[in-house]
Design a protein around this motif. Structure first.
Motif, PDB file in Angstrom:
ATOM      1  N   ARG A  12       1.615  13.015 -12.901  1.00 27.39           N
ATOM      2  CA  ARG A  12       2.163  13.063 -14.257  1.00 27.39           C
ATOM      3  C   ARG A  12       3.469  12.249 -14.326  1.00 27.39           C
ATOM      4  O   ARG A  12       3.716  11.541 -15.273  1.00 27.39           O
ATOM      5  N   ARG A  13       4.278  12.366 -13.274  1.00 25.92           N
ATOM      6  CA  ARG A  13       5.547  11.634 -13.238  1.00 25.92           C
ATOM      7  C   ARG A  13       5.294  10.124 -13.305  1.00 25.92           C
ATOM      8  O   ARG A  13       5.978   9.397 -14.004  1.00 25.92           O
ATOM      9  N   PHE A  14       4.290   9.650 -12.566  1.00 30.74           N
ATOM     10  CA  PHE A  14       3.942   8.223 -12.600  1.00 30.74           C
ATOM     11  C   PHE A  14       3.555   7.796 -14.006  1.00 30.74           C
ATOM     12  O   PHE A  14       4.051   6.798 -14.525  1.00 30.74           O
ATOM     13  N   THR A  15       2.669   8.550 -14.639  1.00 30.77           N
ATOM     14  CA  THR A  15       2.207   8.154 -15.979  1.00 30.77           C
ATOM     15  C   THR A  15       3.347   8.231 -16.991  1.00 30.77           C
ATOM     16  O   THR A  15       3.436   7.380 -17.877  1.00 30.77           O
ATOM     17  N   GLU A  16       4.233   9.213 -16.850  1.00 28.90           N
ATOM     18  CA  GLU A  16       5.396   9.289 -17.744  1.00 28.90           C
ATOM     19  C   GLU A  16       6.333   8.114 -17.517  1.00 28.90           C
ATOM     20  O   GLU A  16       6.861   7.543 -18.470  1.00 28.90           O
ATOM     21  N   ASP A  17       6.528   7.740 -16.258  1.00 27.52           N
ATOM     22  CA  ASP A  17       7.385   6.593 -15.958  1.00 27.52           C
ATOM     23  C   ASP A  17       6.810   5.307 -16.527  1.00 27.52           C
ATOM     24  O   ASP A  17       7.530   4.485 -17.088  1.00 27.52           O
ATOM     25  N   VAL A  18       5.509   5.115 -16.383  1.00 29.78           N
ATOM     26  CA  VAL A  18       4.862   3.917 -16.926  1.00 29.78           C
ATOM     27  C   VAL A  18       4.955   3.932 -18.445  1.00 29.78           C
ATOM     28  O   VAL A  18       5.289   2.928 -19.077  1.00 29.78           O
ATOM     29  N   LEU A  21       6.973  -3.593 -10.503  1.00 21.94           N
ATOM     30  CA  LEU A  21       6.061  -4.456 -11.258  1.00 21.94           C
ATOM     31  C   LEU A  21       5.113  -5.214 -10.329  1.00 21.94           C
ATOM     32  O   LEU A  21       3.945  -5.420 -10.674  1.00 21.94           O
ATOM     33  N   THR A  22       5.592  -5.611  -9.170  1.00 21.86           N
ATOM     34  CA  THR A  22       4.738  -6.278  -8.180  1.00 21.86           C
ATOM     35  C   THR A  22       3.630  -5.339  -7.728  1.00 21.86           C
ATOM     36  O   THR A  22       2.456  -5.723  -7.656  1.00 21.86           O
ATOM     37  N   VAL A  23       4.003  -4.095  -7.443  1.00 26.47           N
ATOM     38  CA  VAL A  23       3.021  -3.101  -7.009  1.00 26.47           C
ATOM     39  C   VAL A  23       2.040  -2.793  -8.137  1.00 26.47           C
ATOM     40  O   VAL A  23       0.822  -2.744  -7.926  1.00 26.47           O
ATOM     41  N   LEU A  24       2.550  -2.611  -9.343  1.00 28.14           N
ATOM     42  CA  LEU A  24       1.692  -2.296 -10.483  1.00 28.14           C
ATOM     43  C   LEU A  24       0.736  -3.450 -10.797  1.00 28.14           C
ATOM     44  O   LEU A  24      -0.454  -3.220 -11.040  1.00 28.14           O
ATOM     45  N   ASP A  32       0.842  -1.207   0.000  1.00 31.07           N
ATOM     46  CA  ASP A  32       0.000   0.000   0.000  1.00 31.07           C
ATOM     47  C   ASP A  32       0.874   1.254   0.000  1.00 31.07           C
ATOM     48  O   ASP A  32       0.619   2.205  -0.741  1.00 31.07           O
ATOM     49  N   GLY A  33       1.887   1.254   0.855  1.00 30.48           N
ATOM     50  CA  GLY A  33       2.789   2.405   0.939  1.00 30.48           C
ATOM     51  C   GLY A  33       3.567   2.616  -0.346  1.00 30.48           C
ATOM     52  O   GLY A  33       3.722   3.749  -0.816  1.00 30.48           O
ATOM     53  N   LEU A  34       4.066   1.533  -0.913  1.00 32.71           N
ATOM     54  CA  LEU A  34       4.795   1.622  -2.179  1.00 32.71           C
ATOM     55  C   LEU A  34       3.888   2.160  -3.287  1.00 32.71           C
ATOM     56  O   LEU A  34       4.291   3.012  -4.076  1.00 32.71           O
ATOM     57  N   GLU A  35       2.667   1.677  -3.328  1.00 35.18           N
ATOM     58  CA  GLU A  35       1.717   2.146  -4.333  1.00 35.18           C
ATOM     59  C   GLU A  35       1.503   3.645  -4.212  1.00 35.18           C
ATOM     60  O   GLU A  35       1.534   4.375  -5.215  1.00 35.18           O
ATOM     61  N   ALA A  36       1.306   4.118  -2.995  1.00 35.85           N
ATOM     62  CA  ALA A  36       1.082   5.555  -2.781  1.00 35.85           C
ATOM     63  C   ALA A  36       2.298   6.372  -3.223  1.00 35.85           C
ATOM     64  O   ALA A  36       2.157   7.406  -3.880  1.00 35.85           O
ATOM     65  N   ILE A  37       3.485   5.899  -2.888  1.00 35.13           N
ATOM     66  CA  ILE A  37       4.712   6.600  -3.285  1.00 35.13           C
ATOM     67  C   ILE A  37       4.854   6.611  -4.804  1.00 35.13           C
ATOM     68  O   ILE A  37       5.127   7.653  -5.411  1.00 35.13           O
ATOM     69  N   PHE A  38       4.679   5.456  -5.431  1.00 35.62           N
ATOM     70  CA  PHE A  38       4.841   5.380  -6.882  1.00 35.62           C
ATOM     71  C   PHE A  38       3.801   6.237  -7.606  1.00 35.62           C
ATOM     72  O   PHE A  38       4.125   6.901  -8.593  1.00 35.62           O
ATOM     73  N   LEU A  39       2.553   6.212  -7.139  1.00 36.26           N
ATOM     74  CA  LEU A  39       1.526   7.032  -7.785  1.00 36.26           C
ATOM     75  C   LEU A  39       1.850   8.519  -7.665  1.00 36.26           C
ATOM     76  O   LEU A  39       1.610   9.287  -8.594  1.00 36.26           O
ATOM     77  N   LYS A  40       2.416   8.922  -6.546  1.00 39.77           N
ATOM     78  CA  LYS A  40       2.719  10.336  -6.316  1.00 39.77           C
ATOM     79  C   LYS A  40       4.026  10.762  -6.987  1.00 39.77           C
ATOM     80  O   LYS A  40       4.095  11.802  -7.629  1.00 39.77           O
ATOM     81  N   ASP A  41       5.071   9.947  -6.853  1.00 38.28           N
ATOM     82  CA  ASP A  41       6.415  10.359  -7.248  1.00 38.28           C
ATOM     83  C   ASP A  41       7.000   9.585  -8.425  1.00 38.28           C
ATOM     84  O   ASP A  41       8.146   9.819  -8.790  1.00 38.28           O
ATOM     85  N   GLY A  42       6.241   8.655  -8.986  1.00 45.27           N
ATOM     86  CA  GLY A  42       6.809   7.807 -10.023  1.00 45.27           C
ATOM     87  C   GLY A  42       7.743   6.788  -9.404  1.00 45.27           C
ATOM     88  O   GLY A  42       7.808   6.638  -8.183  1.00 45.27           O
TER      89      GLY A  42
END
Length: 117
Positions: free
Chosen positions: A107-113, A63-66, A21-31
Motif C-alpha cells: 500500500r505504501r508503494f502505491t500511495e508513494d507512486v 524512476l530508473t527502477v520504476l 532487483d534489490g531496489l525494486e524489492a525494497i521499493f515495492l515493499k516499503d515505498g
C-alpha cells in the motif's frame, strides 16, 4: 594500471542488475519516500556511491527502477499477447504480467507512486 579484463564489464552489468532487483524489492515493499539512500545502501550491502552510479539522486534512482519494472511488464505482456490468436486471449495475456508483477506492491508503494509529481 590494472590489466584489461574482458569480463569486468559483464560483472558490472550483473552487479547493476542485482542492485536494481534489490531496489525494486525494497521499493515495492516499503515505498520510496521514507527510505533514505543510506538505508538502501545498508540493506543492499553497498556504498551510497554505488547507488549514485545507478542514478544521480534518490528520485532518479526510483524512476530508473520504476521504468525498468514497467518496461519488463510491457515486454512480457507483448510477448505473451503475440503468441495468442484469439483477441480476448491476447488482451488477457497482455494484462497478466502487470497483474502478477504488482502483487508484491505494498500500500505504501502505491500511495508513494500515486502522490509522486
Amino acid at each position: 594500471m590494472a590489466p584489461f579484463n574482458p569480463d569486468s564489464g559483464n560483472r558490472r552489468s550483473e552487479r547493476r542488475e542485482q542492485l536494481l532487483d534489490g531496489l525494486e524489492a525494497i521499493f515495492l515493499k516499503d515505498g520510496f519516500r521514507d527510505v533514505t539512500v543510506e538505508e538502501l545502501a545498508t540493506r543492499l550491502r553497498c556504498s551510497r556511491r554505488t547507488l549514485y552510479r545507478v542514478a544521480p539522486s534518490k528520485p532518479e534512482i526510483f524512476l530508473t527502477v520504476l521504468d525498468r519494472f514497467l518496461s519488463r511488464i510491457r515486454a512480457e505482456g507483448r510477448e505473451a499477447a503475440y503468441s495468442r490468436a484469439d483477441p480476448m486471449q491476447r488482451i488477457e495475456a497482455l494484462l497478466e504480467p502487470g497483474i502478477s508483477a504488482t502483487v508484491p506492491a505494498s500500500r505504501r508503494f502505491t500511495e508513494d507512486v500515486d502522490g509522486y509529481e
